[in-house]
Design an enzyme around this catalytic site. Structure first.
Site, PDB file in Angstrom:
ATOM      1  N   SER A  23      41.579  12.313  46.530  1.00 45.65           N
ATOM      2  CA  SER A  23      41.166  13.716  46.447  1.00 45.65           C
ATOM      3  C   SER A  23      40.552  14.151  47.777  1.00 45.65           C
ATOM      4  CB  SER A  23      40.205  13.884  45.261  1.00 45.65           C
ATOM      5  OG  SER A  23      40.014  15.228  44.927  1.00 45.65           O
TER       6      SER A  23
ATOM      7  N   HIS B 236      44.597  13.696  37.539  1.00 48.94           N
ATOM      8  CA  HIS B 236      43.974  13.443  38.847  1.00 48.94           C
ATOM      9  C   HIS B 236      43.439  12.017  38.992  1.00 48.94           C
ATOM     10  CE1 HIS B 236      42.498  14.996  42.621  1.00 48.94           C
ATOM     11  NE2 HIS B 236      41.226  14.799  42.328  1.00 48.94           N
TER      12      HIS B 236
ATOM     13  N   ASP C  19      48.512  16.586  37.729  1.00 54.40           N
ATOM     14  CA  ASP C  19      47.409  16.591  38.690  1.00 54.40           C
ATOM     15  C   ASP C  19      47.029  18.008  39.095  1.00 54.40           C
ATOM     16  OD1 ASP C  19      45.611  15.784  40.750  1.00 54.40           O
ATOM     17  OD2 ASP C  19      46.892  14.058  41.192  1.00 54.40           O
TER      18      ASP C  19
END
Length: 298
Positions: free
Chosen positions: A109, A274, A247
């Site tokens: 991320s 995610h 995601d």
């Protein structure tokens, strides 16, 4: 598979703005180190550390750290510190302080944005690069997030836009919409793993608000215009791009990165959002193990 493991060693490392706490697993003489950069910004590293420290079972040294402002690291209250360039310097300070040499760098991320910047700045320090659930073009991501938000329906989107215009992010109806998006696109498990809840429960919103914004689906911070796609071709390290089908940082974002990198491969996990390392741990670890195994030192 993931499990909670006590670090074999812990360190305090001087960085610009204070000291950070580093968690060091496995044999310090191992020839291959997996250096993990967690998401946020503003999250302690628990959720990513616990999902990857198990790679010591395959002979890797695994290192993770609480970025400045998070977890057991120092927590200065200075918004000027919350820049991606300073975090690149922090990552390099950790690598040098522990004498890690060339590493397999895994960024998840926000940690992927940091990983891209680090790779462009310190390419000689990498054996390989893993970009998990991340992107290289923030304006493109914002368009993708608008598409995900639209699936909530026009009335809900209008409500969210009204609260965003007024800055009333804590209003219950706005918070409920964000919560629904989180369960659809951040982690699709009905019960989130303890390390995830632990990280989220200690979130420092100072770095997060300064760099990203008020939540995962609204970008207003100093990274909102960040775009490294034009420079991705400069990254020569073998790269693995990972994402979930559902995601928040969508497969379209992953594909955009791959199309601009000469040495990249991609894997999309069909039942994940995610956090595929918790949502599909067996498939995730198999893919990552295979990639890292092909990049290991002889």
């Amino acid at each position: 598979m993931w499990r909670e493991i006590e670090a074999d060693r812990s360190h305090r490392v001087d960085v610009s703005g204070g000291q950070v706490s580093v968690y060091d697993f496995g044999d310090p003489a191992a020839t291959d180190t997996l250096l993990c950069l967690n998401g946020g910004p503003g999250l302690p590293c628990d959720y990513l550390r616990e999902a990857h420290s198990c790679f010591i079972d395959q002979g890797y040294r695994v290192v993770a750290f609480d970025q400045l402002g998070t977890g057991a690291s120092d927590r200065p209250d200075d918004p000027a510190l919350w820049t991606i360039a300073r975090y690149v310097g922090e990552t390099e300070a950790v690598r040098q302080a522990l004498g890690l040499g060339r590493v397999h760098l895994l960024g998840h991320s926000w940690g992927g944005w940091l990983g891209i910047e680090y790779a462009l700045t310190h390419q000689q320090a990498l054996k390989s690069l893993v970009l998990a659930d991340t992107n290289a073009d923030m304006p493109h991501l914002v368009c993708e997030l608008q598409r995900l938000r639209a699936a909530l329906g026009p009335e809900t989107v209008a409500m969210m836009l009204r609260h965003e215009a007024e800055g009333s992010y804590a209003h219950p109806e706005y918070a409920a919409a964000v919560s629904l998006l989180n369960y659809r696109h951040v982690c699709r498990l009905s019960e989130w793993p303890a390390p995830v809840n632990r990280s989220l429960g200690d979130w420092n919103m100072g770095p997060y608000g300064t760099m990203q914004g008020p939540n995962e689906f609204l970008y207003t911070g100093n990274l909102k215009d960040w775009n490294r796609v034009p420079d991705l071709h400069l990254i020569k390290a073998p790269t693995l791009i990972l994402c979930g089908q559902h995601d928040e940082i969508t497969p379209a974002c992953a594909l955009r990165m791959k199309q601009h990198m000469a040495h990249a491969e991609i894997k999309v996990f069909p039942n994940s959002s995610h956090m595929p390392f918790y949502e599909e741990p067996e498939a995730y670890h198999a893919v990552l193990s295979d990639f890292l195994g092909r990049q290991r030192s002889a």
